[in-house]
Design a protein around this motif. Structure first.
Motif, mmCIF file in Angstrom:
data_model
loop_
_atom_site.group_PDB
_atom_site.id
_atom_site.type_symbol
_atom_site.label_atom_id
_atom_site.label_comp_id
_atom_site.label_asym_id
_atom_site.label_seq_id
_atom_site.Cartn_x
_atom_site.Cartn_y
_atom_site.Cartn_z
ATOM 1 N N PHE A 153 5.104 13.829 2.599
ATOM 2 C CA PHE A 153 5.681 12.407 2.857
ATOM 3 C C PHE A 153 5.066 11.563 1.982
ATOM 4 O O PHE A 153 3.991 11.228 1.982
ATOM 5 N N TYR A 159 1.029 -1.196 0.206
ATOM 6 C CA TYR A 159 -0.009 -0.153 -0.014
ATOM 7 C C TYR A 159 1.014 1.057 -0.004
ATOM 8 O O TYR A 159 2.173 1.230 0.725
ATOM 9 N N LEU A 184 0.048 15.347 10.031
ATOM 10 C CA LEU A 184 0.144 14.806 8.768
ATOM 11 C C LEU A 184 -1.132 14.754 8.338
ATOM 12 O O LEU A 184 -2.001 14.072 9.285
ATOM 13 N N ASP A 202 -4.718 0.495 5.805
ATOM 14 C CA ASP A 202 -3.727 0.851 6.789
ATOM 15 C C ASP A 202 -3.420 2.294 6.683
ATOM 16 O O ASP A 202 -2.448 2.894 7.126
ATOM 17 N N PHE A 214 7.901 5.825 6.757
ATOM 18 C CA PHE A 214 7.753 6.992 6.097
ATOM 19 C C PHE A 214 9.066 7.428 5.455
ATOM 20 O O PHE A 214 10.124 7.184 5.814
ATOM 21 N N GLY A 215 8.857 8.392 4.187
ATOM 22 C CA GLY A 215 9.981 8.844 3.643
ATOM 23 C C GLY A 215 10.495 9.954 4.369
ATOM 24 O O GLY A 215 9.884 10.374 5.372
ATOM 25 N N THR A 270 4.085 1.152 8.929
ATOM 26 C CA THR A 270 4.286 1.766 7.866
ATOM 27 C C THR A 270 5.641 2.846 7.847
ATOM 28 O O THR A 270 6.107 3.011 8.905
ATOM 29 N N TYR A 287 1.328 11.830 2.220
ATOM 30 C CA TYR A 287 0.710 12.684 3.295
ATOM 31 C C TYR A 287 1.446 14.035 3.157
ATOM 32 O O TYR A 287 2.401 14.201 2.728
ATOM 33 N N GLY A 302 -9.753 -0.148 4.563
ATOM 34 C CA GLY A 302 -8.833 -0.878 3.406
ATOM 35 C C GLY A 302 -7.598 -0.542 2.817
ATOM 36 O O GLY A 302 -7.336 -0.790 1.734
ATOM 37 N N THR A 323 -4.035 1.224 -3.221
ATOM 38 C CA THR A 323 -4.273 -0.247 -2.505
ATOM 39 C C THR A 323 -4.632 -1.223 -3.212
ATOM 40 O O THR A 323 -5.599 -1.980 -3.318
ATOM 41 N N LYS A 362 -3.973 7.455 -1.622
ATOM 42 C CA LYS A 362 -3.357 6.144 -1.269
ATOM 43 C C LYS A 362 -3.622 5.313 -2.388
ATOM 44 O O LYS A 362 -4.797 5.546 -3.119
ATOM 45 N N LEU A 373 -3.702 12.733 5.144
ATOM 46 C CA LEU A 373 -3.717 11.853 4.003
ATOM 47 C C LEU A 373 -4.028 12.701 2.941
ATOM 48 O O LEU A 373 -5.062 13.584 2.650
ATOM 49 N N PHE A 389 -3.554 11.481 11.903
ATOM 50 C CA PHE A 389 -2.664 11.839 12.709
ATOM 51 C C PHE A 389 -3.368 13.179 13.609
ATOM 52 O O PHE A 389 -4.187 13.719 13.284
ATOM 53 N N GLN A 424 -3.540 6.076 8.088
ATOM 54 C CA GLN A 424 -3.142 6.717 9.401
ATOM 55 C C GLN A 424 -3.856 8.087 9.616
ATOM 56 O O GLN A 424 -3.769 8.907 8.407
ATOM 57 N N SER A 432 12.109 13.261 9.271
ATOM 58 C CA SER A 432 10.707 12.540 8.865
ATOM 59 C C SER A 432 10.164 11.681 10.296
ATOM 60 O O SER A 432 10.769 12.265 11.336
ATOM 61 N N GLY A 491 10.779 12.661 3.342
ATOM 62 C CA GLY A 491 9.993 14.260 3.089
ATOM 63 C C GLY A 491 10.543 15.181 2.224
ATOM 64 O O GLY A 491 11.773 15.150 1.802
ATOM 65 N N SER A 535 3.320 0.575 3.185
ATOM 66 C CA SER A 535 3.041 -0.529 4.267
ATOM 67 C C SER A 535 2.838 -1.792 3.339
ATOM 68 O O SER A 535 2.145 -1.583 2.367
ATOM 69 N N PHE A 540 1.412 5.667 0.145
ATOM 70 C CA PHE A 540 0.524 6.817 0.443
ATOM 71 C C PHE A 540 1.249 7.931 0.316
ATOM 72 O O PHE A 540 2.648 7.782 0.188
#
Lengths: 112, 116
Positions: free
Chosen positions: A90, A32, A44, B103, A102-103, A100, A36, B101, A51, A49, A46, B107, B105, B42, A105, A94, A34
């Motif tokens: 970012f 998956y 952060l 994962d 994260f890069g 998960t 952010y 569906g 999937t 994404k 979203l 914040f 997140q 990060s 940034g 996952s 993403f």
């Protein structure tokens, strides 16, 4: 295990220009992915994404990203930058129930 | 989606003291996460907190330094103990929405900690 690499810690574009933020991933199982965004003094949020459905994913604020398995990439684009797009972005991955990742940034600057 | 609040939003603390950060979610969630984001960097996962069980800490983080409570499905606390200037950072809590569906997140706004 998986990893993610964002190319370029800083990107500067003019208002109205194309935004391209690069992300490459590594994963031993289908991931998956993403993107952010983090505005100053905020958490952060979203953007979009992937999937395993459509490879071209559309997100909020006019952003989209394309999953390219052959290139292990998930670059973020927006046709026309706006001043309000200035933020930290970012990329994250996952897979297989692992946490998960994260890069590092990419900070986007938008010039008037 | 989930709406998450954190308290305090920021604090300035003296070295050797401790600070407890609260994270409140507007819905019941199974998994909550605590991250550290050092200036210009990060996110680094500190631990995963599941209700009714001990938190799971990542390599480099220990319970004595970062004790976590998770008394119910909507609340968690992270304590930063015996602080030093190296603990100056933004601390973020997040929750995972597996029902979405993917994962993804959500914040909280973060707690900006400065240790002098």
């Amino acid at each position: 295990a998986q990893s993610v690499t964002q190319l370029g810690s800083h990107v500067s574009v003019s208002e109205g220009a194309l935004v391209l933020l690069r992300c490459n991933y590594s994963s031993s199982v289908p991931p998956y992915l993403f993107w952010y965004v983090q505005y100053p003094n905020q958490g952060l949020q979203l953007l979009l994404k992937y999937t395993s459905a459509a490879t071209l994913v559309k997100g909020i604020n006019g952003f989209e990203a394309e999953f390219k398995k052959s290139e292990t990439s998930f670059h973020l684009t927006k046709p026309s930058a706006h001043m309000s797009d200035a933020a930290e972005y970012f990329c994250a991955v996952s897979a297989g129930g692992f946490k998960t990742i994260f890069g590092a940034g990419t900070r986007l600057f938008v010039k008037a | 989606s989930a709406v998450i609040s954190q308290k305090p939003s920021r604090d300035i603390c003296q070295r050797g003291t401790s600070l407890t950060i609260q994270c409140q979610v507007d819905s019941q969630v199974t998994m909550m996460f605590w991250y550290r984001q050092q200036p210009g960097q990060s996110l680094t996962l500190i631990a995963t907190a599941n209700q009714g069980s001990e938190a799971t800490y990542e390599s480099g983080f220990v319970i004595d330094k970062f004790p976590i409570s998770r008394p119910n499905l909507t609340f968690s606390t992270l304590t930063v103990s015996n602080m030093s200037p190296e603990d100056s950072s933004i601390y973020l809590c997040s929750v995972e929405d597996r029902l979405a569906g993917g994962d993804e997140q959500y914040f909280g706004p973060g707690t900006r900690l400065t240790v002098t």
